[in-house]
Design a protein around this motif. Structure first.
Motif, PDB file in Angstrom:
ATOM      1  N   ARG A 206       0.806  -1.214   0.000  1.00 39.80           N
ATOM      2  CA  ARG A 206       0.000   0.000   0.000  1.00 39.80           C
ATOM      3  C   ARG A 206       0.846   1.274   0.000  1.00 39.80           C
ATOM      4  NH1 ARG A 206      -4.547   2.055   4.402  1.00 39.80           N
ATOM      5  NH2 ARG A 206      -5.299   3.806   3.136  1.00 39.80           N
ATOM      6  N   PRO A 207       1.906   1.392   0.819  1.00 41.27           N
ATOM      7  CA  PRO A 207       2.731   2.616   0.765  1.00 41.27           C
ATOM      8  C   PRO A 207       3.309   2.867  -0.618  1.00 41.27           C
ATOM      9  CG  PRO A 207       3.226   1.358   2.740  1.00 41.27           C
ATOM     10  CD  PRO A 207       2.358   0.494   1.895  1.00 41.27           C
ATOM     11  N   ASP A 208       3.743   1.814  -1.313  1.00 40.18           N
ATOM     12  CA  ASP A 208       4.275   1.988  -2.669  1.00 40.18           C
ATOM     13  C   ASP A 208       3.189   2.486  -3.616  1.00 40.18           C
ATOM     14  OD1 ASP A 208       6.759   1.171  -1.873  1.00 40.18           O
ATOM     15  OD2 ASP A 208       6.495  -0.908  -2.529  1.00 40.18           O
ATOM     16  N   LEU A 209       1.977   1.942  -3.470  1.00 38.21           N
ATOM     17  CA  LEU A 209       0.876   2.347  -4.342  1.00 38.21           C
ATOM     18  C   LEU A 209       0.483   3.796  -4.083  1.00 38.21           C
ATOM     19  CD1 LEU A 209      -1.358  -0.872  -4.191  1.00 38.21           C
ATOM     20  CD2 LEU A 209       0.070  -0.102  -6.098  1.00 38.21           C
ATOM     21  N   LEU A 210       0.471   4.195  -2.795  1.00 41.84           N
ATOM     22  CA  LEU A 210       0.144   5.580  -2.467  1.00 41.84           C
ATOM     23  C   LEU A 210       1.190   6.540  -3.023  1.00 41.84           C
ATOM     24  CD1 LEU A 210      -1.089   5.207   1.235  1.00 41.84           C
ATOM     25  CD2 LEU A 210      -2.483   5.716  -0.781  1.00 41.84           C
ATOM     26  N   ALA A 211       2.466   6.161  -2.915  1.00 45.68           N
ATOM     27  CA  ALA A 211       3.537   7.005  -3.451  1.00 45.68           C
ATOM     28  C   ALA A 211       3.437   7.115  -4.965  1.00 45.68           C
ATOM     29  CB  ALA A 211       4.900   6.446  -3.048  1.00 45.68           C
ATOM     30  N   ALA A 212       3.128   5.992  -5.626  1.00 48.31           N
ATOM     31  CA  ALA A 212       2.974   6.019  -7.083  1.00 48.31           C
ATOM     32  C   ALA A 212       1.782   6.885  -7.482  1.00 48.31           C
ATOM     33  CB  ALA A 212       2.795   4.595  -7.617  1.00 48.31           C
ATOM     34  N   GLY A 213       0.687   6.792  -6.702  1.00 49.94           N
ATOM     35  CA  GLY A 213      -0.474   7.639  -6.980  1.00 49.94           C
ATOM     36  C   GLY A 213      -0.168   9.109  -6.797  1.00 49.94           C
ATOM     37  N   ALA A 214       0.601   9.433  -5.754  1.00 51.22           N
ATOM     38  CA  ALA A 214       0.991  10.825  -5.522  1.00 51.22           C
ATOM     39  C   ALA A 214       1.860  11.343  -6.663  1.00 51.22           C
ATOM     40  CB  ALA A 214       1.733  10.943  -4.188  1.00 51.22           C
ATOM     41  N   ALA A 215       2.797  10.512  -7.138  1.00 52.21           N
ATOM     42  CA  ALA A 215       3.653  10.906  -8.261  1.00 52.21           C
ATOM     43  C   ALA A 215       2.820  11.132  -9.520  1.00 52.21           C
ATOM     44  CB  ALA A 215       4.717   9.837  -8.511  1.00 52.21           C
ATOM     45  N   LEU A 216       1.787  10.296  -9.727  1.00 46.83           N
ATOM     46  CA  LEU A 216       0.917  10.448 -10.894  1.00 46.83           C
ATOM     47  C   LEU A 216       0.153  11.768 -10.828  1.00 46.83           C
ATOM     48  CD1 LEU A 216      -0.366   9.296 -13.465  1.00 46.83           C
ATOM     49  CD2 LEU A 216      -2.053   8.145 -12.018  1.00 46.83           C
ATOM     50  N   VAL A 217      -0.381  12.096  -9.652  1.00 45.18           N
ATOM     51  CA  VAL A 217      -1.082  13.379  -9.485  1.00 45.18           C
ATOM     52  C   VAL A 217      -0.150  14.534  -9.826  1.00 45.18           C
ATOM     53  CG1 VAL A 217      -2.113  14.948  -7.790  1.00 45.18           C
ATOM     54  CG2 VAL A 217      -2.745  12.531  -7.782  1.00 45.18           C
ATOM     55  N   THR A 218       1.094  14.434  -9.367  1.00 47.50           N
ATOM     56  CA  THR A 218       2.062  15.503  -9.613  1.00 47.50           C
ATOM     57  C   THR A 218       2.297  15.718 -11.102  1.00 47.50           C
ATOM     58  OG1 THR A 218       3.211  15.118  -7.512  1.00 47.50           O
ATOM     59  CG2 THR A 218       4.444  16.239  -9.234  1.00 47.50           C
ATOM     60  N   VAL A 219       2.616  14.657 -11.829  1.00 49.88           N
ATOM     61  CA  VAL A 219       2.970  14.835 -13.245  1.00 49.88           C
ATOM     62  C   VAL A 219       1.759  15.276 -14.065  1.00 49.88           C
ATOM     63  CG1 VAL A 219       4.937  13.262 -13.146  1.00 49.88           C
ATOM     64  CG2 VAL A 219       2.690  12.359 -13.769  1.00 49.88           C
ATOM     65  N   VAL A 220       0.561  14.819 -13.702  1.00 49.98           N
ATOM     66  CA  VAL A 220      -0.634  15.243 -14.437  1.00 49.98           C
ATOM     67  C   VAL A 220      -0.876  16.740 -14.229  1.00 49.98           C
ATOM     68  CG1 VAL A 220      -3.153  15.052 -14.551  1.00 49.98           C
ATOM     69  CG2 VAL A 220      -1.751  12.982 -14.479  1.00 49.98           C
ATOM     70  N   LEU A 221      -0.750  17.211 -12.983  1.00 50.41           N
ATOM     71  CA  LEU A 221      -0.979  18.630 -12.707  1.00 50.41           C
ATOM     72  C   LEU A 221       0.127  19.499 -13.290  1.00 50.41           C
ATOM     73  CD1 LEU A 221      -2.394  18.554  -9.064  1.00 50.41           C
ATOM     74  CD2 LEU A 221      -3.617  19.042 -11.182  1.00 50.41           C
ATOM     75  N   TRP A 222       1.373  19.027 -13.237  1.00 54.61           N
ATOM     76  CA  TRP A 222       2.453  19.810 -13.848  1.00 54.61           C
ATOM     77  C   TRP A 222       2.273  19.890 -15.359  1.00 54.61           C
ATOM     78  CZ3 TRP A 222       7.416  17.909 -10.808  1.00 54.61           C
ATOM     79  CH2 TRP A 222       7.413  18.522  -9.541  1.00 54.61           C
ATOM     80  N   ALA A 223       1.770  18.823 -15.968  1.00 57.18           N
ATOM     81  CA  ALA A 223       1.510  18.866 -17.410  1.00 57.18           C
ATOM     82  C   ALA A 223       0.357  19.824 -17.719  1.00 57.18           C
ATOM     83  CB  ALA A 223       1.183  17.463 -17.923  1.00 57.18           C
ATOM     84  N   SER A 224      -0.660  19.846 -16.834  1.00 55.79           N
ATOM     85  CA  SER A 224      -1.801  20.730 -17.068  1.00 55.79           C
ATOM     86  C   SER A 224      -1.403  22.196 -16.973  1.00 55.79           C
ATOM     87  CB  SER A 224      -2.908  20.437 -16.048  1.00 55.79           C
ATOM     88  OG  SER A 224      -2.604  20.992 -14.777  1.00 55.79           O
ATOM     89  N   ALA A 225      -0.291  22.470 -16.300  1.00 59.09           N
ATOM     90  CA  ALA A 225       0.161  23.861 -16.155  1.00 59.09           C
ATOM     91  C   ALA A 225       0.564  24.467 -17.500  1.00 59.09           C
ATOM     92  CB  ALA A 225       1.348  23.925 -15.190  1.00 59.09           C
ATOM     93  N   PHE A 226       0.831  23.619 -18.498  1.00 60.53           N
ATOM     94  CA  PHE A 226       1.301  24.082 -19.805  1.00 60.53           C
ATOM     95  C   PHE A 226       0.342  25.117 -20.404  1.00 60.53           C
ATOM     96  CE2 PHE A 226       1.164  23.434 -24.464  1.00 60.53           C
ATOM     97  CZ  PHE A 226       2.451  23.799 -24.794  1.00 60.53           C
ATOM     98  N   VAL A 227      -0.960  24.799 -20.409  1.00 57.69           N
ATOM     99  CA  VAL A 227      -1.948  25.689 -21.001  1.00 57.69           C
ATOM    100  C   VAL A 227      -2.059  26.980 -20.196  1.00 57.69           C
ATOM    101  CG1 VAL A 227      -4.372  25.945 -21.634  1.00 57.69           C
ATOM    102  CG2 VAL A 227      -3.230  23.749 -21.957  1.00 57.69           C
ATOM    103  N   SER A 228      -2.056  26.851 -18.866  1.00 57.35           N
ATOM    104  CA  SER A 228      -2.201  28.031 -18.009  1.00 57.35           C
ATOM    105  C   SER A 228      -1.006  28.969 -18.121  1.00 57.35           C
ATOM    106  CB  SER A 228      -2.393  27.592 -16.556  1.00 57.35           C
ATOM    107  OG  SER A 228      -3.607  26.895 -16.399  1.00 57.35           O
ATOM    108  N   ILE A 229       0.188  28.410 -18.203  1.00 55.42           N
ATOM    109  CA  ILE A 229       1.387  29.241 -18.329  1.00 55.42           C
ATOM    110  C   ILE A 229       1.360  30.013 -19.648  1.00 55.42           C
ATOM    111  CG2 ILE A 229       3.892  29.162 -18.676  1.00 55.42           C
ATOM    112  CD1 ILE A 229       4.007  26.953 -16.581  1.00 55.42           C
ATOM    113  N   ARG A 230       0.915  29.352 -20.705  1.00 55.56           N
ATOM    114  CA  ARG A 230       0.851  30.030 -22.002  1.00 55.56           C
ATOM    115  C   ARG A 230      -0.130  31.199 -21.965  1.00 55.56           C
ATOM    116  NH1 ARG A 230       0.701  26.496 -27.350  1.00 55.56           N
ATOM    117  NH2 ARG A 230      -1.330  25.918 -26.551  1.00 55.56           N
ATOM    118  N   SER A 231      -1.248  31.001 -21.268  1.00 49.15           N
ATOM    119  CA  SER A 231      -2.256  32.057 -21.196  1.00 49.15           C
ATOM    120  C   SER A 231      -1.796  33.196 -20.288  1.00 49.15           C
ATOM    121  CB  SER A 231      -3.575  31.483 -20.675  1.00 49.15           C
ATOM    122  OG  SER A 231      -4.507  32.510 -20.439  1.00 49.15           O
ATOM    123  N   ALA A 232      -1.388  32.854 -19.066  1.00 41.78           N
ATOM    124  CA  ALA A 232      -0.990  33.884 -18.114  1.00 41.78           C
ATOM    125  C   ALA A 232       0.307  34.567 -18.536  1.00 41.78           C
ATOM    126  CB  ALA A 232      -0.835  33.286 -16.721  1.00 41.78           C
TER     127      ALA A 232
END
Length: 307
Positions: free
Chosen positions: A6-32
């Motif tokens: 479970r700790p490994d799965l939680l860490a992997a899930g946290a890493a996934l949230v991070t990369v998805v949100l950092w990728a989503s920043a692409f559109v916002s950075i271009r606009s702002a």
């Protein structure tokens, strides 16, 4: 009884949230970024992040981090939350997106090397192989995005500075997570970064008065989600793995940016871009995998016969 995985799965899930949100920043950075200068955008983003994280800390009644965590918090706050964000915003205005992606993606390699040198992290063959595959994919994505747009020596230098400060900040943050929680390290690192960017406060006020609401909302989004939430999930995952493996995970970002640009902006990727994205994801999978022997754990010693 808790599942040992479970700790490994939680860490992997946290890493996934991070990369998805950092990728989503692409559109916002271009606009702002079209309405805000690099320093003002960085400060506005960090202030939104500090307010969000401060509210969460108040609800959770998180105290100050222990004294042992402060050196890492200060260094990561100055380098990663401060200099990195300004250098990246400025650099991306001086070079085309492909060149920026190529230079900044040196960061994960530097993280692995600094982690091995400073933190004593291992550099297993699978990590090195996965990073090589992902870097090749990042190069392919970068080349496919590069055109005849603007490019300058200053822009390349700023993107290189962003990569170096990113790597230094991650390696400094890792020991702090051994003494403080992910939320504490992220909150006070973000606060330090905001203090570093305070010289841009007047600029931020003037530009916010003239900027359209959409650009300001994108700046706030950057502070709340890709900063406050994603940096916290990053810290949570980093506390449970090596700096090198976490750095390699960020190679998923270029692939996700390609996908999100396709879905949200209608920017249909070419074959080279798609191939590069696939390579990025394949390399991440390899770098985060473990050999069968490592997954099975140490073998029990053979019983010896008594004389």
């Amino acid at each position: 009884m808790m599942n040992p995985r479970r700790p490994d799965l939680l860490a992997a899930g946290a890493a996934l949230v991070t990369v998805v949100l950092w990728a989503s920043a692409f559109v916002s950075i271009r606009s702002a970024g079209s309405e805000y200068s690099p320093g003002a955008l960085a400060l506005g983003r960090l202030l939104a992040g500090v307010l969000t994280l401060g509210a969460i800390c108040a609800v959770r009644r998180e105290g100050l981090p222990p004294r042992a965590a402060w050196p890492g918090i200060l260094i990561s706050g100055i380098l990663w939350f401060g200099f990195y964000m300004v250098a990246l915003n400025w650099g991306e205005q001086q070079v085309d997106a492909g060149t920026a992606a190529l230079v900044v993606n040196i960061g994960p390699v530097l993280i692995a090397l600094l982690g091995a040198r400073i933190l004593g992290d291992a550099l297993p063959p699978r990590l090195l192989a996965g990073m090589a595959v992902s870097f090749a994919g990042a190069v392919a994505v970068g080349l496919s995005m590069s055109g005849e747009g603007k490019s300058s020596v200053l822009g390349v230098a700023l993107c290189l500075l962003a990569a170096v400060t990113y790597a230094g900040g991650v390696v400094a943050q890792k020991p702090a997570l051994g003494a403080a929680s992910a939320l504490q390290v992220t909150t006070y690192g973000c606060l330090v970064g905001a203090v570093v960017c305070l010289p841009f406060a007047v600029q931020l006020v003037h530009e916010a008065a003239d900027a359209p609401v959409s650009a300001t909302l994108n700046m706030v989004y950057l502070g709340v989600f890709p900063t406050a939430l994603a940096f916290t999930t990053w810290a949570y995952a980093l506390a449970r793995t090596t700096a090198g493996r976490m750095g390699a995970t960020t190679y998923a970002v270029p692939a996700l940016v390609v996908l999100m640009s396709w879905l949200a902006l209608g920017e249909v990727p070419g074959l080279l871009t798609l191939a590069g994205g696939v390579l990025c994801l394949a390399g991440v999978a390899v770098s985060r995998s473990r050999s069968r022997a490592a997954a099975a754990g140490p073998r029990p010693a053979k019983a010896t016969e008594s004389a």
